[in-house]
Design a protein around this motif. Sequence first.
Motif, PDB file in Angstrom:
ATOM      1  N   ALA A 129       0.797  -1.224   0.000  1.00 37.09           N
ATOM      2  CA  ALA A 129       0.000   0.000   0.000  1.00 37.09           C
ATOM      3  C   ALA A 129       0.831   1.276   0.000  1.00 37.09           C
ATOM      4  CB  ALA A 129      -0.919  -0.004   1.226  1.00 37.09           C
ATOM      5  N   GLY A 130       2.133   1.161   0.124  1.00 34.77           N
ATOM      6  CA  GLY A 130       2.987   2.330   0.292  1.00 34.77           C
ATOM      7  C   GLY A 130       2.950   3.323  -0.852  1.00 34.77           C
TER       8      GLY A 130
ATOM      9  N   ARG B 181       1.663   7.213  -0.551  1.00 34.78           N
ATOM     10  CA  ARG B 181       2.532   8.353  -0.863  1.00 34.78           C
ATOM     11  C   ARG B 181       1.898   9.279  -1.907  1.00 34.78           C
ATOM     12  NH1 ARG B 181       7.478   8.713   0.926  1.00 34.78           N
ATOM     13  NH2 ARG B 181       8.326   7.009   2.148  1.00 34.78           N
ATOM     14  N   VAL B 182       1.293   8.710  -2.939  1.00 30.53           N
ATOM     15  CA  VAL B 182       0.663   9.528  -3.977  1.00 30.53           C
ATOM     16  C   VAL B 182      -0.486  10.330  -3.373  1.00 30.53           C
ATOM     17  CG1 VAL B 182      -0.710   9.432  -6.111  1.00 30.53           C
ATOM     18  CG2 VAL B 182       1.381   8.056  -5.889  1.00 30.53           C
ATOM     19  N   ARG B 183      -1.320   9.680  -2.591  1.00 25.72           N
ATOM     20  CA  ARG B 183      -2.458  10.377  -1.981  1.00 25.72           C
ATOM     21  C   ARG B 183      -1.997  11.425  -0.962  1.00 25.72           C
ATOM     22  NH1 ARG B 183      -7.610   8.412  -2.454  1.00 25.72           N
ATOM     23  NH2 ARG B 183      -7.882   6.564  -3.754  1.00 25.72           N
TER      24      ARG B 183
ATOM     25  N   ASP C  34       8.043  11.545  -4.604  1.00 28.92           N
ATOM     26  CA  ASP C  34       9.262  10.963  -5.174  1.00 28.92           C
ATOM     27  C   ASP C  34       9.535   9.573  -4.624  1.00 28.92           C
ATOM     28  OD1 ASP C  34       9.751  13.026  -6.890  1.00 28.92           O
ATOM     29  OD2 ASP C  34      11.262  13.996  -5.628  1.00 28.92           O
ATOM     30  N   GLY C  35       9.009   9.252  -3.443  1.00 33.14           N
ATOM     31  CA  GLY C  35       9.194   7.930  -2.860  1.00 33.14           C
ATOM     32  C   GLY C  35       8.224   6.889  -3.377  1.00 33.14           C
ATOM     33  N   ALA C  36       7.276   7.309  -4.227  1.00 34.11           N
ATOM     34  CA  ALA C  36       6.256   6.378  -4.739  1.00 34.11           C
ATOM     35  C   ALA C  36       6.718   5.757  -6.047  1.00 34.11           C
ATOM     36  CB  ALA C  36       4.943   7.129  -4.965  1.00 34.11           C
TER      37      ALA C  36
END
Length: 186
Positions: A106-107, A111-113, A132-134
């Motif tokens: 789910a990460g 991150r996007v949301r 950027d971490g997604a």
Amino acid sequence: GLLQHHAFADYEDRYLDALKARPLSATPDRITLARGIAQEQRCWNDRPDLDRAGADADAVARAAGQDVASHWGISRSMLNEARKQQEACWSEALTRFRAAFSSDDAGAEARVRGAWILFQVGQPRDASEMIDGASPEDDPELTYWAGLFRGRIADSLGRHPEAEHAYRAALQASPDAQSAGIGLAL
């Protein structure tokens, strides 16, 4: 999915609570993400901003040449209280999304949301770091949203080549997407 699609946030919470009494078919991280989505939808539905994403009621009234208190018939203290409640709502949604960041399952979506929330509340630099971490390579729909949001965030920071790249990535995931196409054109 049905509850999320129709933004029935309160029912989403009830459903997720009911899952506690049953053997889990979803991972705990997906449930954490679902709680974040429910909170995000609650915030969106309850926003005091004239039904426009990111439109501050004061800014809209000033742009129209009106005084907020006289035009809207509400006091400045009422507006400030509504803003505080909205900030607390978004903060709770971010907390729920951050709880799912480390999840393989789910990460990326969390991150996007979360980045989109940060962008909407006027924190584009933090949003850029978060998104950027997604890495949603395995999910075409999430790849589209990540590209679209990356493009909007980069545009707001004046990073136009980065925005172009992001919009192109969104269009690669969803070639007929109007929002990404307009972002690229602009």
